[in-house]
Design a protein around this motif. Sequence first.
Motif, short mmCIF file in Angstrom:
data_model
loop_
_atom_site.label_atom_id
_atom_site.label_comp_id
_atom_site.label_asym_id
_atom_site.label_seq_id
_atom_site.Cartn_x
_atom_site.Cartn_y
_atom_site.Cartn_z
N HIS A 1 1.41 -23.17 -10.08
CA HIS A 1 1.09 -21.93 -10.80
C HIS A 1 1.42 -22.08 -12.28
CE1 HIS A 1 5.26 -21.62 -9.31
NE2 HIS A 1 5.52 -21.02 -10.45
N ILE A 11 -6.73 -4.91 -5.34
CA ILE A 11 -5.81 -5.84 -5.98
C ILE A 11 -5.16 -5.18 -7.18
CG2 ILE A 11 -7.16 -7.88 -5.31
CD1 ILE A 11 -8.15 -7.95 -8.26
N GLY A 62 -4.45 -13.52 -11.53
CA GLY A 62 -4.23 -12.87 -10.25
C GLY A 62 -2.75 -12.63 -10.00
N TYR A 63 -2.45 -11.51 -9.34
CA TYR A 63 -1.05 -11.18 -9.03
C TYR A 63 -0.63 -12.00 -7.83
CZ TYR A 63 3.20 -8.40 -8.77
OH TYR A 63 4.51 -7.99 -8.79
N MET A 64 0.33 -12.88 -8.03
CA MET A 64 0.75 -13.82 -6.99
C MET A 64 2.00 -13.32 -6.28
SD MET A 64 1.53 -17.92 -7.35
CE MET A 64 3.15 -17.71 -8.10
N ARG A 90 4.18 -14.97 -3.27
CA ARG A 90 4.42 -16.06 -2.34
C ARG A 90 5.92 -16.23 -2.11
NH1 ARG A 90 0.48 -21.23 -3.63
NH2 ARG A 90 -1.51 -20.14 -3.60
N LYS A 144 7.04 -13.47 -8.77
CA LYS A 144 5.94 -12.52 -8.67
C LYS A 144 5.44 -12.18 -10.07
CE LYS A 144 7.52 -10.27 -4.41
NZ LYS A 144 7.90 -8.98 -3.77
N SER A 157 -7.59 -17.86 -9.95
CA SER A 157 -6.57 -16.85 -10.18
C SER A 157 -5.43 -17.06 -9.18
CB SER A 157 -7.16 -15.45 -10.05
OG SER A 157 -7.77 -15.27 -8.79
N ASN A 209 -4.04 -15.29 -6.95
CA ASN A 209 -4.06 -14.68 -5.62
C ASN A 209 -5.09 -15.32 -4.69
OD1 ASN A 209 -6.32 -13.76 -6.94
ND2 ASN A 209 -5.78 -11.59 -6.88
N HIS A 246 -5.97 -18.30 -1.99
CA HIS A 246 -5.27 -19.21 -1.08
C HIS A 246 -5.69 -20.65 -1.35
CE1 HIS A 246 -3.92 -21.04 2.73
NE2 HIS A 246 -3.04 -20.06 2.74
#
Length: 447
Positions: free
Chosen positions: A149, A203, A213-215, A217, A222, A246, A248, A250
Amino acid sequence: MLNDTPPSQATMEFVTIDELVPQDHLLRKIDKTIDFSFIHELVKDLYCADNGRPALDPTMLFKLLFIGYLYGIRSERQLIREVQVNVAYRWFLRLGLTDKVPDASTLSQNRRRRFNESDVYQQIFDEIVCQAMRKKLVSGKVLYTDSTHLKANANKGKWVKARAEASCRDYLGELDKAVEEDRLKHGKKPLPPRSKKPETREIKQSTTDPDSGYMVRDGKPKGFFYLDHRTVDDRCNIITDVHVTSGNVHDSIPYLNRLDRQRQRFGFEVSAVGLDAGYFTAGITKGLEDRDIYGVISYRRPTHRKGYFYKREYRYDANTDSYRCPQGQTLIYATTDRNGYRHYHSDSKQCRHCPQRECCTRNVNAKKTVTRHVWEGSKERANSHRLTEGGRLIYARRKETVERSFADAKQLHGYRYARFRGQEKVAAQCLMTAAAQNMKKIALLCA
């Protein structure tokens, strides 16, 4: 005896810039091993042939950018200031000691107005890979893929709720065909065709950089991020593919398409791949089998509710296409859903009086359901690969290849943060960083 340093340095000296650059300097090795002549021909169509002011030499422009990525200089203004005083940088750019260095705005405006809308960064990256192949530094036999990331240039507290198109897996067509065949095999009616209207989901969308994208994991920070999905060759750790999404998305979603892209672009005859647990899906394992590739994928324990039986305690019988629960009851096939999962149901009459019911199901109808993917056999075979001696050797190389590549990028090349906003611009950063890493690797191995 203590001597004072003279207050001024006015002595005239006759030197050449070549004498001032050490013979073992990295830029000397890169200049010796990398052929940059392809850049001029590559970008020729982006310039006017017979009108306008004389342009900055595009080869010099991209070599300027490479200096920034090689030495982790994040600011283009700082890069120009460094070139002004660094003799090695001037030598690499073919500038004399008194030659004027291009202005930072010239560099940034060329990048923004001329190159951002083109695929020139991808083509430059590909050419560097091809040069590595010609030097026998790439085999294309064993590839390692992972993602990392990059923190987006966006405030994680400034966002709005939005509807976005759901990420589409690249094997959906094959999955729909497999589901239809499986339902017909079990005497079920075919499912209606998928809606042509794309699926959407809610989202968090950044108001600063909407492409990020808002991650969320486990074990990761975050916030708004981009993901670099990178592939590294086994022989000399040359990066062979870079793909930005982005934060978010996979890991498994773009994988097969990017694998096919490398096979077509570079002619790789891939025999094995090493992947982490994020790629352990039925679609990926089936896709690797279809391509006759030996997949070694890490295993991640599935989530488990305390006090319940593990799924592995329900034994599948391929001959009868049924499951058997820990108490010996048979769970028979019921249906196959659109996502490719077969559903096996127990007999509620027997479950209602079972002494282990509380450890099995708390369904109000006293019915236990176990699911099995239509491609579950591919997952089981891929899972067995990691337990073999060859599989262990392949997977052990992950930390020395793709993980080390990411570590070097973040530690030495300013890869922790996205320098720009927008997916195309961040993709350019990632491609240029990977190309710089490849150039460095080629130079150190071949110079």
